[in-house]
Design a protein around this motif. Structure first.
Motif, PDB file in Angstrom:
ATOM      1  N   SER A  81       9.583 -11.477  -0.173  1.00  0.00           N
ATOM      2  CA  SER A  81       9.439 -10.663  -1.297  1.00  0.00           C
ATOM      3  C   SER A  81      10.547 -11.067  -2.374  1.00  0.00           C
ATOM      4  CB  SER A  81       9.631  -9.111  -0.752  1.00  0.00           C
ATOM      5  OG  SER A  81       8.770  -8.539   0.068  1.00  0.00           O
ATOM      6  N   PRO A  82      10.373 -12.397  -2.952  1.00  0.00           N
ATOM      7  CA  PRO A  82      11.305 -12.754  -3.990  1.00  0.00           C
ATOM      8  C   PRO A  82      10.851 -12.248  -5.251  1.00  0.00           C
ATOM      9  CG  PRO A  82       9.640 -14.328  -3.300  1.00  0.00           C
ATOM     10  CD  PRO A  82       9.280 -13.521  -2.595  1.00  0.00           C
ATOM     11  N   GLY A  83      11.706 -11.905  -5.996  1.00  0.00           N
ATOM     12  CA  GLY A  83      11.447 -11.288  -7.441  1.00  0.00           C
ATOM     13  C   GLY A  83      12.078 -10.006  -7.470  1.00  0.00           C
ATOM     14  N   PHE A  84      11.918  -9.326  -8.722  1.00  0.00           N
ATOM     15  CA  PHE A  84      12.324  -8.011  -8.937  1.00  0.00           C
ATOM     16  C   PHE A  84      11.288  -6.927  -9.187  1.00  0.00           C
ATOM     17  CE2 PHE A  84      13.466  -4.983 -12.311  1.00  0.00           C
ATOM     18  CZ  PHE A  84      14.290  -3.951 -11.487  1.00  0.00           C
ATOM     19  N   THR A  85      11.226  -5.754  -8.698  1.00  0.00           N
ATOM     20  CA  THR A  85      10.223  -4.674  -8.860  1.00  0.00           C
ATOM     21  C   THR A  85      11.183  -3.472  -8.986  1.00  0.00           C
ATOM     22  OG1 THR A  85       8.559  -5.818  -7.163  1.00  0.00           O
ATOM     23  CG2 THR A  85       8.383  -3.272  -7.864  1.00  0.00           C
ATOM     24  N   ALA A  86      10.566  -2.620 -10.057  1.00  0.00           N
ATOM     25  CA  ALA A  86      11.117  -1.326 -10.271  1.00  0.00           C
ATOM     26  C   ALA A  86       9.823  -0.187 -10.206  1.00  0.00           C
ATOM     27  CB  ALA A  86      11.953  -1.214 -11.636  1.00  0.00           C
ATOM     28  N   ASP A  87       9.916   0.464  -9.474  1.00  0.00           N
ATOM     29  CA  ASP A  87       8.795   1.598  -9.639  1.00  0.00           C
ATOM     30  C   ASP A  87       9.555   3.062  -9.932  1.00  0.00           C
ATOM     31  OD1 ASP A  87       6.936   3.717  -9.112  1.00  0.00           O
ATOM     32  OD2 ASP A  87       6.166   2.607  -7.019  1.00  0.00           O
ATOM     33  N   LEU A  88       9.110   3.637 -11.098  1.00  0.00           N
ATOM     34  CA  LEU A  88       9.869   4.992 -11.713  1.00  0.00           C
ATOM     35  C   LEU A  88       8.718   5.764 -11.813  1.00  0.00           C
ATOM     36  CD1 LEU A  88      12.143   3.320 -14.316  1.00  0.00           C
ATOM     37  CD2 LEU A  88      12.513   3.550 -12.077  1.00  0.00           C
ATOM     38  N   SER A  89       9.064   7.048 -11.404  1.00  0.00           N
ATOM     39  CA  SER A  89       7.927   8.234 -11.490  1.00  0.00           C
ATOM     40  C   SER A  89       8.676   9.400 -11.705  1.00  0.00           C
ATOM     41  CB  SER A  89       7.104   8.024 -10.172  1.00  0.00           C
ATOM     42  OG  SER A  89       7.844   8.415  -8.956  1.00  0.00           O
ATOM     43  N   TYR A  90       7.740  10.193 -12.412  1.00  0.00           N
ATOM     44  CA  TYR A  90       8.282  11.826 -12.723  1.00  0.00           C
ATOM     45  C   TYR A  90       7.183  12.617 -12.660  1.00  0.00           C
ATOM     46  CZ  TYR A  90       9.916  15.713 -15.254  1.00  0.00           C
ATOM     47  OH  TYR A  90      10.391  17.016 -15.719  1.00  0.00           O
ATOM     48  N   GLY A  91       7.295  13.949 -12.448  1.00  0.00           N
ATOM     49  CA  GLY A  91       5.897  14.970 -12.188  1.00  0.00           C
ATOM     50  C   GLY A  91       6.562  16.069 -11.999  1.00  0.00           C
ATOM     51  N   ASP A 103       0.817  -1.237  -0.065  1.00  0.00           N
ATOM     52  CA  ASP A 103       0.157   0.075   0.138  1.00  0.00           C
ATOM     53  C   ASP A 103       0.886   1.184  -0.115  1.00  0.00           C
ATOM     54  OD1 ASP A 103      -2.466  -1.287   0.127  1.00  0.00           O
ATOM     55  OD2 ASP A 103      -2.558  -1.371   2.108  1.00  0.00           O
ATOM     56  N   LEU A 104       2.033   1.215   0.309  1.00  0.00           N
ATOM     57  CA  LEU A 104       2.925   2.300   0.388  1.00  0.00           C
ATOM     58  C   LEU A 104       3.753   2.785  -0.696  1.00  0.00           C
ATOM     59  CD1 LEU A 104       4.816   1.396   3.890  1.00  0.00           C
ATOM     60  CD2 LEU A 104       2.922   2.918   3.688  1.00  0.00           C
ATOM     61  N   ASN A 105       3.255   1.981  -2.057  1.00  0.00           N
ATOM     62  CA  ASN A 105       3.993   2.271  -3.133  1.00  0.00           C
ATOM     63  C   ASN A 105       3.468   3.747  -3.860  1.00  0.00           C
ATOM     64  OD1 ASN A 105       1.350   1.871  -4.360  1.00  0.00           O
ATOM     65  ND2 ASN A 105       1.766  -0.298  -4.758  1.00  0.00           N
ATOM     66  N   GLY A 106       4.266   4.064  -4.793  1.00  0.00           N
ATOM     67  CA  GLY A 106       3.768   5.524  -5.584  1.00  0.00           C
ATOM     68  C   GLY A 106       2.530   5.835  -5.957  1.00  0.00           C
ATOM     69  N   LYS A 107       1.838   4.796  -6.333  1.00  0.00           N
ATOM     70  CA  LYS A 107       0.677   5.215  -7.053  1.00  0.00           C
ATOM     71  C   LYS A 107      -0.413   5.538  -5.897  1.00  0.00           C
ATOM     72  CE  LYS A 107      -1.234   0.299  -6.538  1.00  0.00           C
ATOM     73  NZ  LYS A 107      -1.482  -0.920  -7.439  1.00  0.00           N
ATOM     74  N   ARG A 108      -0.243   5.469  -4.512  1.00  0.00           N
ATOM     75  CA  ARG A 108      -1.151   6.049  -3.608  1.00  0.00           C
ATOM     76  C   ARG A 108      -0.608   7.405  -2.842  1.00  0.00           C
ATOM     77  NH1 ARG A 108      -5.056   2.803  -1.540  1.00  0.00           N
ATOM     78  NH2 ARG A 108      -5.187   0.617  -2.087  1.00  0.00           N
ATOM     79  N   ALA A 109       0.864   7.413  -2.836  1.00  0.00           N
ATOM     80  CA  ALA A 109       1.350   8.760  -1.958  1.00  0.00           C
ATOM     81  C   ALA A 109       2.669   8.809  -2.345  1.00  0.00           C
ATOM     82  CB  ALA A 109       1.251   8.532  -0.390  1.00  0.00           C
ATOM     83  N   GLY A 110       3.541   9.914  -2.298  1.00  0.00           N
ATOM     84  CA  GLY A 110       4.677  10.091  -2.584  1.00  0.00           C
ATOM     85  C   GLY A 110       5.610   9.610  -1.702  1.00  0.00           C
ATOM     86  N   THR A 111       5.447   9.857  -0.153  1.00  0.00           N
ATOM     87  CA  THR A 111       6.431   9.533   0.751  1.00  0.00           C
ATOM     88  C   THR A 111       5.497   8.754   1.915  1.00  0.00           C
ATOM     89  OG1 THR A 111       5.859  11.563   2.050  1.00  0.00           O
ATOM     90  CG2 THR A 111       7.569  11.571   0.283  1.00  0.00           C
ATOM     91  N   LEU A 112       6.221   8.180   2.733  1.00  0.00           N
ATOM     92  CA  LEU A 112       5.730   7.585   4.005  1.00  0.00           C
ATOM     93  C   LEU A 112       4.767   8.646   4.807  1.00  0.00           C
ATOM     94  CD1 LEU A 112       5.464   5.089   5.791  1.00  0.00           C
ATOM     95  CD2 LEU A 112       7.474   5.828   6.788  1.00  0.00           C
ATOM     96  N   ALA A 113       5.420   9.513   5.138  1.00  0.00           N
ATOM     97  CA  ALA A 113       4.450  10.409   5.875  1.00  0.00           C
ATOM     98  C   ALA A 113       3.527  10.988   5.153  1.00  0.00           C
ATOM     99  CB  ALA A 113       5.517  11.763   6.133  1.00  0.00           C
ATOM    100  N   GLU A 114       3.468  11.436   4.176  1.00  0.00           N
ATOM    101  CA  GLU A 114       2.359  11.585   3.166  1.00  0.00           C
ATOM    102  C   GLU A 114       1.169  10.645   3.420  1.00  0.00           C
ATOM    103  OE1 GLU A 114       0.926  12.798  -1.502  1.00  0.00           O
ATOM    104  OE2 GLU A 114       2.904  12.807  -0.879  1.00  0.00           O
ATOM    105  N   TYR A 115       1.604   9.486   3.013  1.00  0.00           N
ATOM    106  CA  TYR A 115       0.603   8.240   3.210  1.00  0.00           C
ATOM    107  C   TYR A 115      -0.063   8.066   4.562  1.00  0.00           C
ATOM    108  CZ  TYR A 115      -1.542   3.669   2.932  1.00  0.00           C
ATOM    109  OH  TYR A 115      -2.498   2.528   2.929  1.00  0.00           O
ATOM    110  N   LEU A 116       0.744   8.360   5.576  1.00  0.00           N
ATOM    111  CA  LEU A 116       0.072   8.063   6.925  1.00  0.00           C
ATOM    112  C   LEU A 116      -0.807   9.326   7.049  1.00  0.00           C
ATOM    113  CD1 LEU A 116       3.485   7.308   8.949  1.00  0.00           C
ATOM    114  CD2 LEU A 116       1.908   5.775   8.042  1.00  0.00           C
ATOM    115  N   ALA A 117      -0.561  10.561   6.808  1.00  0.00           N
ATOM    116  CA  ALA A 117      -1.484  11.841   7.072  1.00  0.00           C
ATOM    117  C   ALA A 117      -2.465  11.657   6.107  1.00  0.00           C
ATOM    118  CB  ALA A 117      -0.523  12.840   6.854  1.00  0.00           C
TER     119      ALA A 117
END
Length: 816
Positions: free
Chosen positions: A206-216, A96-110
């Motif tokens: 968490s086996p496997g590979f994940t890449a999350d790239l964003s720009y804005g 749930d903490l990935n970039g599609k929901r919020a930009g940072t951990l603190a932003e997600y918590l808020a």
């Protein structure tokens, strides 16, 4: 085994994190080579980083139902059904903490957790001033901290000021985050209002590979990469890294960071261990507050904020952080109901800051030219032709630099035992820290846009410094006792023994005699949970916890030798430890996996709170014990799934008040505090609404609204402002920051099993709002190029923390 507790063959994530059990597999990941290559590449690109996975599973859990458990302490133990604990636990999974929901951990918590707010004082996404039920977890030295922060069982509140470096948390490596309410003594020092406990991933989970790239917006670029492997023989490895860079939406607000997390270990049938390494670096700009309206007689004149929302008052305000942490973790199961665990770590951090500001010893300029006449025939003064007042300082600005080095080492032992009616968790912790801190000042001048440039002819002089050590020993025990199949008593206690030693350095480099203080405290907690049937349970409890004074507070605790924040250490007389008394009662209703409702009433009284008070006959202050403060309120949370829709509601009512008489030092004012007066920067009402819609098989759309009521400005808690006429009584002025509401949108589309694209929009309607306010003097009235105060200008101004304008980001996630 206690009734309704999960079966013993389970793992409790340390730190109170929730865990959903799944069958354990032993097959080697088909993408092992790719994950190994990723780990090597990340290690080469960034200084290394890691953490630990605490705990072990026994046997094959394939037949077990899915169970949500929470730990009763930040160290490994046996978990408890979260519906049985007599306090509130809000949990978030790493997905749930990935970039599609919020930009940072603190932003997600808020946005998503009830009771959490952000005061955007610094203006940087990784320097958030976060509050929960009015208690702070902040990167700002001198802020009164009231939340403990744990990463894999290691307390990451830094020794100097208990500050939190949000930029040094490896967000790409997080597996779960839990926010635990109340003054729970098992979570150790500084848990006055709650604890935030985070756990990291491993190659097992968490086996496997994940890449999350964003720009804005703000030219923000971010990359989160992670990869894990596991073998049939129990060996596992994991690596995750984050690269972040932005120009920022405010002037002179660029920032960048990089961190890397690596973990490797082995899991056997009865014993598991892992070694982890964390390393991170950042350079972040925190522009701070900007002047809004200022008083001129009975009128209010617009300030810099009204003319330029993105402006910086003075700059630079730069913070460079660096953290390296190594941890060793191990756990052994003696049988299905008995386990022991150990943790050892070394954590080293550096923080270097550069801050340009007005020289406090500078005498203001006066104007010596005229430009026409006003309507009443008096000369109109221009903004040119300044002359220096007699005896004025040569340079109007000062460049402050600070250098801080901290090292903490620690170890912990924990044990867990489950019997027919009891679930026992016990632990012993030892932490030792060393630190050195120095602040330097160099005279400087201002540029045309209020930038501060050091005077090359002026020496960079030591202003103050300190070196010190602290040693903390903690011993705790908790028991969940099944009195009946539906009644559960939770009792816990922790004994803390802390010694703090300081040696202060004067501006001439000489050292003051060493001071040493010892604090001891036994904190109890007792709570009861009753299951009523139909998914309804009620609970209530009482808990105590304590916070010992920090080096920063002890170094400025003498009214005869005041200082100015954020540093300026002068003397270190004794301060009492803060003790909080927490009462909490509530109810939960979980009739099915699709419906959750909970409501909680709470009161937390803080005795001998530590606040920054005004020193007599000065414009400086000192830290001192304040008899009592109180945070009380009500939290309501609800979640409902209706077919393809998931609805969320979070509401908080909070009264954060002083409960004694006293005086506070705030900006240029002295506040006469009376019982019942509200504390600054804490809204009374907060509402959070959210909806997620599974529109198509791979398409998810979501929106959320965050509404916040007004909050008192720091320095205006009494509803007054300073009167510019000497000897005159303060004037009435309600300068509280107004309430606001923002709407945020998000969308994600799963193209196939490997690719996902997403987009986020924050502050959709471009609402202009402020998250924090403070009263001070604006020494650049009318956007002058030099500090300048005439009698009519010498009045208070409301400085505000601007909220970010409408922003948008797009990203892509690749998994294999």
């Amino acid at each position: 085994m206690p009734a309704n507790l999960p079966p013993p063959r389970r793992r409790a994530v340390p730190g109170g994190a929730a865990l959903r059990l799944a069958p354990r597999r032993g097959a080697l990941c088909r993408r092992a080579a790719t994950a190994i290559a990723l780990a090597v590449a990340l290690l080469a690109a960034l200084p290394a980083v890691a953490q630990q996975d605490n705990g072990v599973q026994i046997g094959d859990n394939a037949t077990l139902p899915e169970v949500m458990v929470v730990a009763t302490a930040p160290l490994p133990g046996i978990g408890v059904d979260r519906d049985l604990v007599p306090y509130t636990v809000q949990t978030v999974s790493g997905d749930d903490l990935n970039g599609k929901r919020a930009g940072t951990l603190a932003e997600y918590l808020a946005r998503y957790l009830t009771g959490v707010n952000i005061n955007d004082i610094q203006g940087s996404p990784f320097q958030s001033d976060l509050t929960y039920r009015g208690f702070r977890a902040s990167p700002i030295p001198g802020a009164s901290q009231g939340l403990s922060i744990y990463l894999d069982g290691i307390r990451v509140n830094e020794p100097f000021g208990d500050v939190v470096s949000w930029d040094m948390i490896p967000e790409a490596a997080l597996e779960s985050v839990s926010l635990v309410s109340s003054a729970n003594p098992a979570y150790g020092l500084n848990t006055l209002g709650g604890a935030l406990a985070m756990t990291t991933r491993s190659g097992l989970s968490s086996p496997g590979f994940t890449a999350d790239l964003s720009y804005g917006s703000g030219n923000r670029k971010r990359a989160d990469l992670s990869g894990g492997i596991r073998s049939g023989s129990g060996w596992h490895a994991f690596a995750a890294g984050t690269l972040f860079q932005e120009q920022g939406w405010r002037d002179h607000a660029e920032g960048r960071l990089g961190n890397l997390f690596v973990k490797a270990g082995h899991e056997g049938e009865t014993t598991s261990w892992d070694v982890s390494l964390l390393h991170g670096r950042s350079t972040l700009i925190g522009n701070g507050l900007v002047p809004s309206y200022r008083a001129s007689g009975n009128a209010l004149l617009p300030g810099l904020y009204e003319s330029n929302r993105a402006a910086a008052y003075t700059y630079p305000d730069k913070t460079r952080n660096q953290v390296t942490q190594v941890a060793l973790n191990g756990r052994h199961w003696f049988d299905d109901k008995t386990s022991a665990a150990m943790l050892a770590y070394v954590r080293t951090s550096r923080r270097d800051t550069t801050n340009g500001d007005i020289n406090p010893d500078y005498d203001t300029y006066t104007e010596d030219c005229e430009d026409g006449f006003t309507a009443d025939g008096s000369p109109r003064k221009s903004r040119c032709g300044f002359t220096r007042a007699e005896g004025a300082a040569l340079d109007p600005a000062v460049l402050n630099t600070t250098h801080m080095w901290q090292q903490s080492i620690g170890m912990a032992l924990s044990a867990a035992k489950e019997t027919e009616h009891h679930l026992l968790n016990a632990g012993l912790t030892f932490d030792r820290s060393r630190l050195t801190y120095s602040q330097y000042e160099q005279l400087a001048t201002f540029t045309d846009d209020r930038g501060v440039v050091a005077d090359p002819n002026a020496p960079n002089q030591l202003f103050s410094g300190v070196s010190g050590t602290s040693r903390a020993v903690g011993l705790y025990l908790s028991d969940t006792w099944s009195l009946t199949p539906s009644t559960f008593l939770t009792a816990s206690a922790r004994w803390n023994h802390v010694t703090v030693s300081n040696t202060l350095r004067n501006s001439d480099g000489s050292e003051q005699p060493q001071e040493s203080f010892t604090y001891r405290r036994l904190n109890p907690a007792l709570g009861l949970t009753q299951k009523l049937g139909g998914g309804v349970s009620v609970f209530g409890g009482y808990a105590q916890n304590n916070r010992v004074p920090t080096v920063l507070e002890l170094g400025c605790a003498d009214p005869a030798q005041p200082c100015r924040l954020p540093a300026g250490l002068q003397a270190d007389p004794y301060l009492k430890q803060v003790v909080s008394h927490s009462y909490e009662a509530g109810a939960r209703w979980r009739p099915s996996k699709d419906t959750e409702v909970s409501g909680t009433f709470y009161r937390i009284d803080n005795h001998d709170d530590i606040l920054f008070l005004r020193a007599p006959n000065t414009q400086q202050g000192y830290f001192a014990n304040f008899d009592r403060t109180r945070n009380q309120g009500f939290d309501l949370s609800a979640r409902q799934r209706l077919g393809d829709f998931t609805l969320r509601l979070g509401y908080s009512y909070l009264q954060a008040t002083y409960q004694a008489n006293g005086q506070l030092a705030v900006g240029e004012r002295t506040i006469d505090v009376k019982p019942g007066m509200r504390r600054a920067g804490v809204p009374r009402h907060t509402i959070k609404l959210g909806v997620d819609w599974q529109a198509l098989a791979g398409l998810t759309l979501g929106a959320d609204l965050v509404g916040v009521s007004s909050s008192p400005a720091n320095g205006n808690e009494d509803g007054l402002r300073a009167n510019p006429q000497p000897g005159k009584a303060p004037k009435y002025a309600d300068w509280s920051t107004p309430g606001y509401a923002t709407v945020n949108l998000r969308a994600s589309y799963r193209v196939n099993k490997h690719f996902e694209i997403y987009a986020r929009v924050a502050n959709l309607f471009d609402r202009r709002y402020e998250t924090y306010g403070q009263i001070s003097n604006d020494l650049f009235p009318g956007n002058l190029l030099r500090p300048h105060v005439t009698p009519e200008d010498n009045a208070s101004a409301l400085f505000v923390a601007p909220g970010a304008p409408r922003s948008a980001w797009v990203g892509v996630v690749y998994r294999m």
